[in-house]
Design a protein around this motif. Structure first.
Motif, PDB file in Angstrom:
ATOM      1  N   UNK A  22       0.824  -1.213   0.000  1.00  0.00           N
ATOM      2  CA  UNK A  22       0.000   0.000   0.000  1.00  0.00           C
ATOM      3  C   UNK A  22       0.855   1.259   0.000  1.00  0.00           C
ATOM      4  N   UNK A  23       1.750   1.390   0.997  1.00  0.00           N
ATOM      5  CA  UNK A  23       2.544   2.624   1.097  1.00  0.00           C
ATOM      6  C   UNK A  23       3.870   2.535   0.350  1.00  0.00           C
ATOM      7  N   UNK A  24       4.306   1.316   0.024  1.00  0.00           N
ATOM      8  CA  UNK A  24       5.552   1.154  -0.716  1.00  0.00           C
ATOM      9  C   UNK A  24       6.791   1.284   0.133  1.00  0.00           C
ATOM     10  N   UNK A  25       6.656   1.443   1.447  1.00  0.00           N
ATOM     11  CA  UNK A  25       7.804   1.582   2.338  1.00  0.00           C
ATOM     12  C   UNK A  25       8.199   0.241   2.930  1.00  0.00           C
ATOM     13  N   UNK A  26       9.270   0.265   3.719  1.00  0.00           N
ATOM     14  CA  UNK A  26       9.665  -0.927   4.461  1.00  0.00           C
ATOM     15  C   UNK A  26       8.503  -1.339   5.355  1.00  0.00           C
ATOM     16  N   UNK A  27       8.033  -2.596   5.237  1.00  0.00           N
ATOM     17  CA  UNK A  27       6.868  -3.014   6.026  1.00  0.00           C
ATOM     18  C   UNK A  27       7.203  -3.122   7.511  1.00  0.00           C
ATOM     19  N   UNK A  28       6.431  -2.459   8.339  1.00  0.00           N
ATOM     20  CA  UNK A  28       6.598  -2.505   9.785  1.00  0.00           C
ATOM     21  C   UNK A  28       5.526  -3.423  10.372  1.00  0.00           C
ATOM     22  N   UNK A  29       5.964  -4.435  11.112  1.00  0.00           N
ATOM     23  CA  UNK A  29       5.023  -5.418  11.664  1.00  0.00           C
ATOM     24  C   UNK A  29       4.108  -5.947  10.566  1.00  0.00           C
ATOM     25  N   UNK A  30       4.731  -6.503   9.536  1.00  0.00           N
ATOM     26  CA  UNK A  30       3.995  -6.916   8.334  1.00  0.00           C
ATOM     27  C   UNK A  30       2.882  -7.907   8.660  1.00  0.00           C
ATOM     28  N   UNK A  31       1.737  -7.702   8.004  1.00  0.00           N
ATOM     29  CA  UNK A  31       0.617  -8.635   8.092  1.00  0.00           C
ATOM     30  C   UNK A  31       0.318  -9.133   6.684  1.00  0.00           C
ATOM     31  N   UNK A  32      -0.225 -10.340   6.602  1.00  0.00           N
ATOM     32  CA  UNK A  32      -0.494 -10.949   5.298  1.00  0.00           C
ATOM     33  C   UNK A  32      -1.956 -11.374   5.220  1.00  0.00           C
ATOM     34  N   UNK A  33      -2.604 -11.028   4.129  1.00  0.00           N
ATOM     35  CA  UNK A  33      -3.998 -11.419   3.936  1.00  0.00           C
ATOM     36  C   UNK A  33      -4.051 -12.882   3.506  1.00  0.00           C
ATOM     37  N   UNK A  35      -6.549 -14.600   2.297  1.00  0.00           N
ATOM     38  CA  UNK A  35      -7.357 -14.900   1.115  1.00  0.00           C
ATOM     39  C   UNK A  35      -6.613 -14.670  -0.189  1.00  0.00           C
ATOM     40  N   UNK A  36      -5.799 -13.628  -0.241  1.00  0.00           N
ATOM     41  CA  UNK A  36      -5.150 -13.273  -1.507  1.00  0.00           C
ATOM     42  C   UNK A  36      -3.632 -13.300  -1.450  1.00  0.00           C
ATOM     43  N   UNK A  37      -3.047 -13.310  -0.251  1.00  0.00           N
ATOM     44  CA  UNK A  37      -1.601 -13.402  -0.125  1.00  0.00           C
ATOM     45  C   UNK A  37      -0.861 -12.080  -0.102  1.00  0.00           C
ATOM     46  N   UNK A  38      -1.534 -10.943  -0.291  1.00  0.00           N
ATOM     47  CA  UNK A  38      -0.852  -9.652  -0.265  1.00  0.00           C
ATOM     48  C   UNK A  38      -0.463  -9.278   1.171  1.00  0.00           C
ATOM     49  N   UNK A  39       0.638  -8.538   1.287  1.00  0.00           N
ATOM     50  CA  UNK A  39       1.100  -8.164   2.619  1.00  0.00           C
ATOM     51  C   UNK A  39       1.298  -6.654   2.713  1.00  0.00           C
ATOM     52  N   UNK A  40       1.156  -6.117   3.932  1.00  0.00           N
ATOM     53  CA  UNK A  40       1.174  -4.669   4.162  1.00  0.00           C
ATOM     54  C   UNK A  40       1.785  -4.388   5.542  1.00  0.00           C
ATOM     55  N   UNK A  41       2.124  -3.114   5.769  1.00  0.00           N
ATOM     56  CA  UNK A  41       2.411  -2.674   7.136  1.00  0.00           C
ATOM     57  C   UNK A  41       1.134  -2.849   7.961  1.00  0.00           C
ATOM     58  N   UNK A  42       1.303  -3.139   9.227  1.00  0.00           N
ATOM     59  CA  UNK A  42       0.126  -3.340  10.068  1.00  0.00           C
ATOM     60  C   UNK A  42      -0.727  -2.082  10.127  1.00  0.00           C
ATOM     61  N   UNK A  43      -0.057  -0.908  10.208  1.00  0.00           N
ATOM     62  CA  UNK A  43      -0.807   0.332  10.302  1.00  0.00           C
ATOM     63  C   UNK A  43      -1.544   0.664   9.013  1.00  0.00           C
ATOM     64  N   UNK A  44      -1.068   0.122   7.884  1.00  0.00           N
ATOM     65  CA  UNK A  44      -1.724   0.400   6.598  1.00  0.00           C
ATOM     66  C   UNK A  44      -3.032  -0.370   6.439  1.00  0.00           C
ATOM     67  N   UNK A  45      -3.237  -1.390   7.261  1.00  0.00           N
ATOM     68  CA  UNK A  45      -4.448  -2.204   7.103  1.00  0.00           C
ATOM     69  C   UNK A  45      -5.424  -2.041   8.258  1.00  0.00           C
ATOM     70  N   UNK A  46      -5.086  -1.156   9.206  1.00  0.00           N
ATOM     71  CA  UNK A  46      -6.006  -0.936  10.314  1.00  0.00           C
ATOM     72  C   UNK A  46      -7.327  -0.377   9.805  1.00  0.00           C
ATOM     73  N   UNK A  47      -8.405  -0.945  10.282  1.00  0.00           N
ATOM     74  CA  UNK A  47      -9.768  -0.530   9.908  1.00  0.00           C
ATOM     75  C   UNK A  47     -10.086  -0.800   8.440  1.00  0.00           C
ATOM     76  N   UNK A  48      -9.279  -1.673   7.789  1.00  0.00           N
ATOM     77  CA  UNK A  48      -9.539  -2.013   6.386  1.00  0.00           C
ATOM     78  C   UNK A  48     -10.440  -3.238   6.318  1.00  0.00           C
ATOM     79  N   UNK A  49     -11.408  -3.196   5.428  1.00  0.00           N
ATOM     80  CA  UNK A  49     -12.310  -4.334   5.252  1.00  0.00           C
ATOM     81  C   UNK A  49     -12.097  -5.043   3.931  1.00  0.00           C
ATOM     82  N   UNK A  50     -11.257  -4.443   3.051  1.00  0.00           N
ATOM     83  CA  UNK A  50     -10.925  -5.067   1.765  1.00  0.00           C
ATOM     84  C   UNK A  50      -9.434  -4.908   1.515  1.00  0.00           C
TER      85      UNK A  50
END
Length: 502
Positions: A22-33, A35-50
């Protein structure tokens, strides 16, 4: 200094793959979805439903911490620090952000081109082709980019064994070839006739693709079913010939980055099988499977991904039918400590499973060898091998305290990719056919089974055949030889067991 430059370039390239989607930066506390396998910083997915990439709905419980991504990021930072480079992630933001923008543009209603991204992105059609296969065959570079960014597996095979990389190499689609390699496509996966992408590049006289594959760690001394290496299909003194006979090794940094890249492309589903566990451990497994919504089955089947077994204090498990099936299918063979220590973890499947992998079954290193062979998408142990069983259907046979029926033996051979014959083969008919070299023995020219593709298996003293063959293409061997092959995950030289005069 040039070596460090190559190393740094490879690290930056790999960092761009690991950057937050999502942000393109070094992932901090990376989380992985899940269902689809994509990964993000934890803060980038807070309150995300998709998912921010593919818009697949996701629940909080389906966004576990990705220990694998966090570990790989840490390793990249350590490597960058060793070579004195501290701006490893400074260039990944723009590239990942631009990639995200491209995906949005491609899927935007105002764009002239709109690409469809299915929920099950790796679903296969009747030919075994995924959408990535089809996009590669049509030379649709932008669609390939979109599919890869959405989590398409670049190493999947169609029903004939072809990977997307082999398709584009054969057709000379150089740009897509580079794109696939950058996104983790392995150049060493064998396909039809056990040929790798390098075989296809040489056969089709693709100079640029040959150079590219070698740069990304393609192996030169691999053999197809005819016992030929890529160079054996070359015209002597051609440019490709000169490249292949050059002994100077390219910088291995890119190869290592690709290998790491491939480890990140793990499967997104898990099926557990608990084999002969104590009642207490069996309850642990069932409880954790329910908690993490992991499917658990009551008997081994080809779709099983993880087999949990009891081990001794040396992390050793005795050979059994279930263990042999796990080896032949390349499953994770894990001890019960994995489930016990994981009870307090939110994510039990993205940790370092090798910490809990069974060391020996009972031979040291064989569970890992079998698993890695399957992960590299190599053919099964008995690929190109044909078996005829003399044992009677209703008899029970004992090998090292293992009870086996004829049906169980058939399942073992088929689990290893072999073919079971209903009629005893005629040596003369086999000799007249084109000879094949089994994959797992293709680089051992002096092995007595090098060209052997047919085996008559018998139980000594019970319906033992009167005529026993010892020809290059057909052998008559006792059942203990077959079990020994599975135990060692290799086509065993019969003379090591005191069998045949070879």
């Amino acid at each position: 200094m040039s070596n460090w430059e190559n190393t740094y370039a490879a690290l930056k390239n790999f960092a761009s793959v690991l950057a937050c989607n999502k942000c393109g930066n070094e992932p901090r506390n990376a989380v992985r979805h899940r269902n689809c396998g994509h990964f993000f910083c934890k803060q980038c997915t807070e309150n995300s439903s998709v998912c921010a990439i593919c818009n697949i709905p996701v629940q909080p419980l389906e966004m576990p911490n990705s220990h694998l991504i966090n570990s790989l990021v840490s390793y990249c930072n350590i490597a960058a620090e060793i070579i004195g480079r501290k701006n490893l992630w400074s260039t990944t933001t723009n590239s990942r952000t631009q990639q995200s923008d491209r995906i949005k543009t491609v899927n935007s209603p105002i764009s002239n081109i709109k690409y469809y991204i299915p929920k099950n992105i790796n679903k296969k059609n009747a030919k075994g082709e995924t959408r990535l296969h089809i996009a590669c065959l049509k030379n649709e570079k932008n669609y390939v980019k979109t599919l890869l960014a959405a989590g398409a597996d670049p190493n999947t095979k169609d029903h004939t064994g072809w990977t997307p990389l082999q398709e584009v190499v054969s057709f000379g689609f150089t740009d897509i070839c580079q794109l696939l390699l950058d996104c983790g496509a392995s150049p060493n996966i064998p396909g039809e006739k056990n040929r790798t992408a390098l075989h296809d590049a040489v056969i089709n006289n693709r100079l640029l693709e040959t150079e590219m594959l070698l740069k990304y760690g393609a192996k030169k001394n691999v053999y197809d079913v005819c016992g030929k290496r890529p160079i054996d299909y070359c015209n002597p003194n051609s440019e490709i010939w000169n490249i292949l006979i050059n002994e100077n090794r390219l910088d291995d940094t890119i190869k290592e980055a690709v290998d790491l890249n491939c480890t990140a492309l793990t499967q997104s589903f898990y099926i557990l099988y608990a084999s002969n566990l104590r009642e207490e451990n069996k309850k642990y497994v069932e409880k954790e499977a329910l908690k993490h919504k992991i499917k658990i089955v009551s008997e081994f089947r080809p779709t099983v991904t993880h087999v949990i077994v009891e081990v001794n204090n040396k992390n050793n498990v005795s050979l059994s039918y279930d263990v042999m099936m796990a080896l032949l299918h390349g499953c994770w063979l894990l001890n019960t400590e994995w489930i016990q220590l994981s009870m307090d973890m939110n994510d039990i499947l993205n940790g370092d499973l090798e910490l809990f992998e069974v060391s020996s079954a009972p031979i040291m290193g064989i569970p890992k060898k079998a698993r890695e062979s399957a992960q590299n998408k190599n053919p099964g142990l008995f690929h190109q091998c044909h078996f005829y069983f003399h044992p009677q259907p209703n008899n029970i046979y004992y090998i090292n305290d293992i009870q086996l029926t004829k049906d169980a033996l058939i399942m073992l051979v088929q689990g290893g990719g072999g073919t079971v014959l209903t009629r005893e083969p005629n040596p003369e008919d086999i000799k007249s056919k084109e000879q094949c070299i089994p994959f797992h023995i293709a680089n051992q020219h002096n092995h007595p089974l090098y060209k052997c593709t047919h085996y008559n298996i018998y139980m000594p003293g019970q319906n033992e055949p009167q005529i026993k063959y010892n020809m290059p293409h057909i052998k008559t061997l006792p059942l203990v030889w077959l079990i020994e092959c599975i135990e060692k995950f290799a086509l065993v030289d019969p003379s090591y067991l005191g069998l045949l005069d070879l």
